[in-house]
Enzyme design. Structure first.
Site, PDB file in Angstrom:
ATOM      1  N   CYS A   2     -13.439  50.272 -21.074  1.00 10.33           N
ATOM      2  CA  CYS A   2     -14.675  50.255 -21.944  1.00 10.33           C
ATOM      3  C   CYS A   2     -14.690  51.557 -23.269  1.00 10.33           C
ATOM      4  CB  CYS A   2     -16.197  50.737 -20.692  1.00 10.33           C
ATOM      5  SG  CYS A   2     -16.146  50.484 -19.450  1.00 10.33           S
ATOM      6  N   ARG A  27      -9.572  46.283 -26.702  1.00 12.01           N
ATOM      7  CA  ARG A  27      -9.218  46.634 -25.551  1.00 12.01           C
ATOM      8  C   ARG A  27      -9.295  46.279 -24.171  1.00 12.01           C
ATOM      9  NH1 ARG A  27     -10.300  52.426 -26.536  1.00 12.01           N
ATOM     10  NH2 ARG A  27     -11.734  52.494 -25.274  1.00 12.01           N
ATOM     11  N   TRP A  75     -15.369  47.304 -19.884  1.00 15.15           N
ATOM     12  CA  TRP A  75     -14.459  46.575 -19.286  1.00 15.15           C
ATOM     13  C   TRP A  75     -14.432  47.265 -17.351  1.00 15.15           C
ATOM     14  CZ3 TRP A  75     -10.103  44.116 -19.353  1.00 15.15           C
ATOM     15  CH2 TRP A  75      -8.730  43.947 -17.858  1.00 15.15           C
ATOM     16  N   ASN A 101     -17.898  55.187 -20.350  1.00 12.61           N
ATOM     17  CA  ASN A 101     -15.783  54.240 -20.642  1.00 12.61           C
ATOM     18  C   ASN A 101     -15.930  55.758 -19.516  1.00 12.61           C
ATOM     19  OD1 ASN A 101     -13.579  53.631 -21.176  1.00 12.61           O
ATOM     20  ND2 ASN A 101     -12.858  54.815 -22.282  1.00 12.61           N
ATOM     21  N   GLY A 102     -14.994  55.141 -18.520  1.00 11.17           N
ATOM     22  CA  GLY A 102     -14.408  55.785 -17.614  1.00 11.17           C
ATOM     23  C   GLY A 102     -15.165  55.399 -15.694  1.00 11.17           C
ATOM     24  N   GLU A 481      12.430  43.368 -11.050  1.00  5.13           N
ATOM     25  CA  GLU A 481      11.205  44.047 -12.108  1.00  5.13           C
ATOM     26  C   GLU A 481      11.525  44.279 -13.259  1.00  5.13           C
ATOM     27  OE1 GLU A 481       8.775  43.114 -12.163  1.00  5.13           O
ATOM     28  OE2 GLU A 481       7.589  44.091 -14.590  1.00  5.13           O
ATOM     29  N   LYS A 485      11.872  41.945 -17.083  1.00  6.48           N
ATOM     30  CA  LYS A 485      11.342  43.516 -18.380  1.00  6.48           C
ATOM     31  C   LYS A 485      11.890  42.349 -19.687  1.00  6.48           C
ATOM     32  CE  LYS A 485       7.399  44.168 -17.532  1.00  6.48           C
ATOM     33  NZ  LYS A 485       7.757  42.944 -16.469  1.00  6.48           N
ATOM     34  N   GLU A 488      12.013  38.849 -20.362  1.00  6.09           N
ATOM     35  CA  GLU A 488      10.827  38.222 -20.994  1.00  6.09           C
ATOM     36  C   GLU A 488      10.518  38.898 -21.715  1.00  6.09           C
ATOM     37  OE1 GLU A 488       6.620  38.554 -19.382  1.00  6.09           O
ATOM     38  OE2 GLU A 488       7.967  40.695 -18.076  1.00  6.09           O
ATOM     39  N   HIS A 504      29.730  37.477  -3.238  1.00  3.37           N
ATOM     40  CA  HIS A 504      29.554  36.189  -1.851  1.00  3.37           C
ATOM     41  C   HIS A 504      29.429  35.397  -3.146  1.00  3.37           C
ATOM     42  CE1 HIS A 504      29.312  38.338   2.547  1.00  3.37           C
ATOM     43  NE2 HIS A 504      27.529  39.498   1.453  1.00  3.37           N
ATOM     44  N   LYS A 603      -1.037  36.031 -20.795  1.00  4.74           N
ATOM     45  CA  LYS A 603      -0.055  36.969 -20.679  1.00  4.74           C
ATOM     46  C   LYS A 603      -0.946  36.527 -19.029  1.00  4.74           C
ATOM     47  CE  LYS A 603      -1.235  41.113 -19.146  1.00  4.74           C
ATOM     48  NZ  LYS A 603      -0.628  42.104 -19.244  1.00  4.74           N
TER      49      LYS A 603
HETATM   50  C1  AGP Z   1       5.350  39.666 -15.931  1.00  4.77           C
HETATM   51  O1  AGP Z   1       5.620  40.985 -17.262  1.00  4.77           O
HETATM   52  C2  AGP Z   1       4.482  38.485 -16.187  1.00  4.77           C
HETATM   53  N1  AGP Z   1       3.342  38.905 -17.122  1.00  4.77           N
HETATM   54  C3  AGP Z   1       4.155  37.810 -15.442  1.00  4.77           C
HETATM   55  O2  AGP Z   1       5.183  37.787 -14.304  1.00  4.77           O
HETATM   56  C4  AGP Z   1       3.297  38.346 -14.614  1.00  4.77           C
HETATM   57  O3  AGP Z   1       3.204  39.439 -13.905  1.00  4.77           O
HETATM   58  C5  AGP Z   1       2.597  36.761 -13.520  1.00  4.77           C
HETATM   59  O4  AGP Z   1       2.707  35.654 -14.510  1.00  4.77           O
HETATM   60  C6  AGP Z   1       1.938  37.790 -12.664  1.00  4.77           C
HETATM   61  O5  AGP Z   1       0.439  37.540 -13.001  1.00  4.77           O
HETATM   62  P1  AGP Z   1      -0.840  38.040 -12.496  1.00  4.77           P
HETATM   63  O6  AGP Z   1      -0.949  39.773 -11.918  1.00  4.77           O
HETATM   64  O7  AGP Z   1      -1.953  37.919 -12.951  1.00  4.77           O
HETATM   65  O8  AGP Z   1      -1.260  37.261 -11.729  1.00  4.77           O
END
Ligand code: AGP
Length: 608
Positions: A2, A27, A75, A101-102, A481, A485, A488, A504, A603
């Site tokens: 928040c 934020r 938030w 906030n918290g 992961e 990273k 992307e 293989h 996002k």
């Molecule tokens: C991860 O860095 C990406 N932004 C993407 O893979 C993300 O994890 C995926 O779209 C799932 O999103 P969500 O966790 O909001 O469901």
């Protein structure tokens, strides 16, 4: 997280509050509100939705006259986004008003105590508990009242408070949530973050834990929790607004990486009670937990990778069969869901279309669904039978870091809980796991502070192509992961590979200069991993290894080694991910990519 703002001075407060809240919009929030005191009454306006709604409701502040006030962007953590849950919150006779906030971790205990004393609650928030607690202890002396509640609240808070009997005084206090105060022309301002005050002052006081501030239009006094006056020095802020929104970090992604220690702590600490894991929101009795025949984890992207880690940890610790699938496959393959299957949907946004569809299909097939979600009140959170929130706070960068790390913590907590109830770990083992869990935030911080070593390595590989991330067991999960990273945000092709699978076929791709990042944190698999590293190295690959402190043997098979601190074999992903996040970040920065908003990505993928 928040955002709070406050003002006391000669000018009309409402426009200043609204302007400050506007500077905190970045934020992330789901509702907003302000309260202004005109000397007679404290008037308040608040609503779910964007700040625009609040501006319209108050005619840009004109309908709320007065020269002292507080404001808030929410938030949601406790209680859905709604008008009634929005801040500010009053006590019953509207003589005290607070913004927060918290997370007040013991809010339920305090709320029940106040209800027993006759208090009525209208919201689901932990903040309303603060308002009534102030009322309960109020004896006419605001400073003493505030110190009393400080001794009774557990968790994190930055509070802005007004008392009707003290029309010229604005109070603020913090513990673990950021709070700054500053002088303006003929007054004082408070805020959660620098951008909200830059328009008025570049000289701010950063409030330390358990410090209280009393402000009037002419004065600003600081006190300790023992009500002792204290002296503070102001700090001159050089940042521009853009840098200030990122807390001085170059990108939101780096800022959010550095927020991981707190996000991890916020996610596990309310669920660790003495030496036990307590996840009230699970909605499952011990019998229900013993009756789980299988767990089906469904998610997308990084959330899916957290689920793969979850498979290894849940199977290893709780001995429950776990299947993991990407939601876009799961939802169309007409999966077999036997009785006793618990479906777990992991999602930061709680709005990912494929994951939401997977949830709905699972429920249609009769499965119980647990959501592990970061955004309170999101679709997946609302439609799951039960939801366990990750308290990472709003994540602005498209590439997830802190939310992913909190998803790992959620997997560990579930595994520990299920293993304890099903008797596959002893009390002693659980105690050790809890101790290891508590060490993770500091260990993450240590690795983050080691960022220059990773940056130096990354800068050598800005021109890299076809990077491989290899690992075994949970190290294979974290390789996924790490690879995502890098891909992307730097647009360099890479793939994660189960190290034992290379021979293989894929090893044919390895040639002079191929970059391989090998993750080996599982002691029983060290030798196998080192063989795989030798295999690729003899074919010309350059190998960077991420391994446990003390595993010096790896030096003979790697060109560059990053060591992670000691933890148990199940939790190493939380540490190994840090150098991998940093690696992807510095490659992307070195290539001049738009780190926070990578091309082609959103996002939250709310479409198929
Ligand atoms: C991860 O860095 C990406 N932004 C993407 O893979 C993300 O994890 C995926 O779209 C799932 O999103 P969500 O966790 O909001 O469901």
């Amino acid at each position: 997280m928040c955002g709070i703002v406050g003002y006391v001075g000669e000018q009309q407060a409402a426009p200043i509050l609204l302007d400050g809240l506007g500077k905190l919009e970045y934020r992330g929030y789901d509702s907003a509100g302000i309260a202004v005191y005109d000397g007679e009454n404290i008037e308040m306006k608040k609503s779910k939705g964007r700040l625009k709604v609040l501006n319209e409701l108050t005619h840009d502040g004109e309908t709320l006259p007065g020269t002292i006030g507080i404001g808030h962007t929410r938030w949601a953590t406790h209680g859905e986004p709604s008008d009634v849950n929005a801040h500010p919150h009053f006590n019953e006779d509207r003589s005290i008003v607070v913004v927060h906030n918290g997370i007040i971790e013991n809010y339920l205990k305090l709320k029940n105590k106040l209800i027993r004393k006759g208090y009525q609650f209208i919201s689901d928030t932990d903040t309303e508990v603060v308002a009534h607690l102030l009322d309960y202890y109020y004896d006419g002396n605001p400073l003493r009242t505030i110190t009393k509640i400080m001794h009774r609240m557990e968790g994190s808070y930055a509070l802005g408070i007004m008392f009707k009997e003290h029309p010229d005084e604005l109070y603020a206090v913090r513990k673990d949530s950021p709070l700054i105060v500053g002088h303006t022309k003929g007054g004082c301002v408070i805020a959660s973050d620098v951008p909200a005050v830059l328009r008025y002052t570049r000289d701010v006081y950063f409030i330390e834990n358990e410090e209280i501030v009393r402000m009037t239009k002419e004065s600003m006094e600081f006190f300790s929790v023992d009500e002792e006056p204290i002296e503070k020095q102001s700090t001159h802020i050089e940042w521009d607004v853009d840098a200030a929104e990122k807390g001085g970090y170059e990108h939101f992604m780096l800022k959010e990486m550095y927020e991981q220690p707190k996000a991890i702590t916020d996610t596990f600490s309310p669920r660790i009670k003495k030496n036990d894991v307590v996840i009230e929101e699970l909605g499952m009795t011990d019998e229900d937990i013993k009756g789980i025949g299988k767990i089906m984890i469904v998610a997308c992207g990084s959330a899916y990778h957290a689920g793969v880690t979850g498979k290894y940890v849940l199977e290893g610790m709780a001995r429950i069969p776990v299947e993991v699938d990407v939601a876009s496959e799961y939802r169309y393959r007409n999966p077999l869901i036997e009785d006793g299957t618990l479906v777990v949907i992991i999602s930061q946004s709680g709005e990912t279309a494929d994951s939401l569809a997977a949830l709905r299909m699972s429920k249609e097939k009769g499965a119980g669904v647990l959501g592990i979600v970061n955004v309170v009140g999101s679709s997946i959170a609302r439609e799951a039978d039960n939801v366990m929130y990750t308290w990472a706070g709003p994540e602005i960068a498209v590439a997830t870091t802190k939310a992913y790390s909190c998803q790992l913590i959620a997997m560990y907590l579930l595994a520990m809980k299920f293993a304890k109830v099903r008797g596959t770990i002893t009390d002693g083992e659980l105690k050790e796991y809890i101790e290891d869990l508590k060490r993770i935030p500091d260990q993450v911080e240590l690795l983050l502070n080691n960022k220059l070593r990773v940056q130096k390595f990354a800068n050598r590989y800005l021109a890299a192509r076809d990077v491989f991330f290899i690992g075994r067991g949970v190290d294979y999960a974290i390789s996924m992961e790490g690879s995502l990273k890098l891909k992307e945000i730097s647009y360099i092709h890479s793939e994660a590979y189960a190290a034992g699978e290379l021979k293989h076929g894929t090893i044919s791709l390895v040639e002079d200069g191929t970059l391989v990042l090998a993750v080996l944190t599982q002691e029983d698999l060290y030798k196998k991993m080192i063989s795989n590293m030798v295999e690729v190295r003899t074919r010309g690959a350059f190998v960077m290894a991420v391994t446990n402190e003390g595993n010096d043997e790896v030096e003979r098979a790697a060109d560059y080694v990053i060591y992670i601190p000691e933890t148990n074999r199940y939790f190493t992903n939380s540490l190994a991910i840090i150098p991998l996040q940093l690696f992807g970040y510095y490659i992307a920065v070195g290539k001049g990519c738009d780190v926070d908003k990578p091309r082609n990505l959103a996002k939250s993928v709310t479409v198929e």
